[in-house]
Design a protein around this motif. Structure first.
Motif, mmCIF file in Angstrom:
data_model
loop_
_atom_site.group_PDB
_atom_site.id
_atom_site.type_symbol
_atom_site.label_atom_id
_atom_site.label_comp_id
_atom_site.label_asym_id
_atom_site.label_seq_id
_atom_site.Cartn_x
_atom_site.Cartn_y
_atom_site.Cartn_z
ATOM 1 N N GLY B 131 0.790 -1.236 0.000
ATOM 2 C CA GLY B 131 0.000 0.000 0.000
ATOM 3 C C GLY B 131 0.818 1.279 0.000
ATOM 4 O O GLY B 131 0.262 2.373 -0.006
ATOM 5 N N ILE B 132 2.155 1.141 -0.030
ATOM 6 C CA ILE B 132 3.015 2.340 0.039
ATOM 7 C C ILE B 132 3.785 2.494 -1.274
ATOM 8 O O ILE B 132 4.353 1.522 -1.784
ATOM 9 N N PRO B 133 3.806 3.720 -1.840
ATOM 10 C CA PRO B 133 4.534 3.903 -3.102
ATOM 11 C C PRO B 133 6.049 3.840 -2.858
ATOM 12 O O PRO B 133 6.582 4.629 -2.077
ATOM 13 N N VAL B 134 6.720 2.884 -3.508
ATOM 14 C CA VAL B 134 8.162 2.691 -3.289
ATOM 15 C C VAL B 134 8.981 2.986 -4.545
ATOM 16 O O VAL B 134 10.196 3.150 -4.465
ATOM 17 N N ILE B 135 8.302 3.029 -5.704
ATOM 18 C CA ILE B 135 8.968 3.463 -6.933
ATOM 19 C C ILE B 135 8.141 4.606 -7.503
ATOM 20 O O ILE B 135 6.910 4.530 -7.542
ATOM 21 N N GLY B 136 8.796 5.686 -7.918
ATOM 22 C CA GLY B 136 8.106 6.792 -8.558
ATOM 23 C C GLY B 136 8.884 7.266 -9.776
ATOM 24 O O GLY B 136 10.103 7.435 -9.705
ATOM 25 N N VAL B 137 8.179 7.444 -10.881
ATOM 26 C CA VAL B 137 8.794 7.972 -12.111
ATOM 27 C C VAL B 137 7.879 9.054 -12.659
ATOM 28 O O VAL B 137 6.699 8.810 -12.924
#
Lengths: 335, 335
Positions: B131-137
């Motif tokens: 539930g947690i964003p761990v990769i962002g582009v």
């Protein structure tokens, strides 16, 4: 040397010189910004934002000195007005006269952005002939965006893409609905509720009118498509020339904040007049902007529709904005 | 496949895949934008902004389909939530669960900007684990700016420049004075004076409090250094991760508007919590943001000072913002 003696060829040469000057000055801004960044070049700096202000002021002064010197060597008979040299003087008089080719330069526009390393900062260089900006060069090095124009030669992004980006795009029929509205909060932060108030209160009134749904605010609701604030008058004008912004409304700028942007916007086909609505805003003549007036309303380049010329549609938007905005109070001796 | 089964090596591979996906999707956005531009490629288009909306919607849908298909082929067991597919559904339930690696994608953030060809638009791709964003582009092709982060691997601009741009920069001691405040006007344009009003009135109250001089607005004046509105929640978060913006306060976003930005901001050392002040804002615990809450307050990465840790200074700013803002009303089932 009277401006009228400048031939078209010579103007072209000055334009080429101004573009290179903008590129070189922008590189100086970016080099100084990179020195403040950590990381790739292995520099680690512990920097308080308060200290950053001193670094930024030094860069500002250095870049203006570089531009001033370059122009003085190449065109010793031209006049030069720069933000830094002007601010150091006592007078706030308007200094661009009609009798000399005059360079009008902001070495760093978007100073707050530059201090915080938000990419919306730039160098801004204009040449005025007969008091009118005819060459404009704006370079935002962190965005890698170069805006240029010369009277009769068109306006360009990065020397290849003609401005506006979309040609002959009609202005929305229900404008300001459908328009992107660009505006700035500025430095005058007096509490609108206290004393005589200040320009912030007048601006807020105006911004809210432009934003609220149609029918709201006693008929002044404009329902613009978007409200944008970048923190650089120069780039606001450049993006209006691009057609990205339909309307830019602002007060308080000085001539070096707007001269290059006005040159580019006019050459792209835009309109610039005064921010403050005349008494009879529905029928009053729409005056050309006075560069030193500190009051600006810019409309993007437009195309004709089936019922209007481009100019008619721009003037329609001017009146729709005047209907919704409150007159600003910015004084200017000598303009 | 449970998220915990994803090894560090595998996460790195997914990160590489996500970066390439962002570049490819951003290129699709820019190719479609170029088709609309006149000039260098010899295309001359007469385009009404109304028609532009249809073109933009098609691009939005096409880019999401491309991203969805690419992910489904490479990672058939992963879940996918995209703006377009979600909007087409009836439910507004929050869909990111803890039991599957879930991609959360906005093919085009800054849609109004894209329609008007203002460069602040981007593609936004995130992977959530537990539930947690761990990769962002985040890729903004017109700005040529690529923001990327992966848990444990740092946050980068254009794959080389570490974020924030200036490391360990303390937060101004009198914050919000000295801070750049990023905020958006949004789509809720109800007249604050009519009926129950709406979120615009609450926002304006809050913006003006943040901007007005110290001592103004019954002690709520924050005298921020600048107020910025870009029209893209995703890029607001990216510039907060860069350190360009100190504070971003917003309501109304959906999870695809913020997931990648939150991943990047957290990895850069920023803090994200809720926009709405708790009753006891001076002492209340500062909760981690809930991705589907639609209420966001982000503070930039900071360095310690002589008297505070970085986290202490960020929490100080959270409370100073909460003191000045009005609670927003954005509902969200299932979050």
């Amino acid at each position: 040397m009277a401006p009228s003696q400048i031939s078209d060829d010579e103007l072209g040469e000055i334009y080429t010189f101004a573009i290179q000057l903008g590129k070189d000055a922008g590189k100086m801004l970016m080099d100084a910004a990179r020195l403040r960044m950590s990381g790739s070049e292995g520099v680690q700096k512990f920097e308080e934002k308060e200290n950053a202000v001193d670094i930024v002021t030094k860069t500002d002064t250095d870049v203006e000195a570089f531009i001033h010197k370059s122009i003085a060597e190449k065109y010793p008979h031209h006049k030069f007005i720069g933000e830094e040299t002007y601010s150091a003087g006592a007078s706030k008089d308007y200094l661009i006269t009609r009798d000399h080719p005059t360079w009008c330069v902001d070495p760093l526009d978007g100073t707050v952005n530059y201090t915080h390393l938000f990419p919306m900062f730039c160098v801004s260089i204009a040449l005025c002939l007969d008091g009118i900006p005819v060459i404009g060069v704006i370079y935002a090095p962190f965005l890698n965006q170069l805006f240029t124009a010369c009277r009769g030669r068109g306006a360009l992004l990065n020397e290849t893409q003609r401005l506006p980006l979309i040609r002959d795009s009609p202005i929305p029929p229900a404008a300001p609905k459908g328009c992107v509205f660009s505006c700035e909060w500025g430095k005058d932060r007096r509490d609108p509720a206290k004393g005589e108030g200040g320009n912030l209160g007048r601006k807020i009134e105006s911004f809210v009118n432009m934003a609220v749904e149609l029918g709201g605010r006693d008929g002044k609701g404009g329902m613009v498509h978007g409200v944008r604030s970048l923190g650089s008058a120069t780039l606001d004008l450049a993006y209006t020339a691009m057609g990205s912004f339909d309307i830019w409304w602002e007060g308080g700028c000085w001539e070096w904040d707007v001269a290059a942007g006005v040159a580019i916007l006019l050459e792209a086909g835009g309109l610039v007049t005064t921010a403050n609505p005349p008494e009879n805003y529905e029928t009053a003549e729409i005056p050309d902007v006075r560069l030193g007036s500190r009051l600006y309303l810019a409309i993007r380049p437009a195309g004709p529709s089936e019922t209007e010329t481009a100019r008619q549609s721009q003037e329609r938007v001017v009146r729709e904005v005047w209907k919704r905005v409150t007159a600003l109070d910015y004084a200017r001796p000598g303009a």
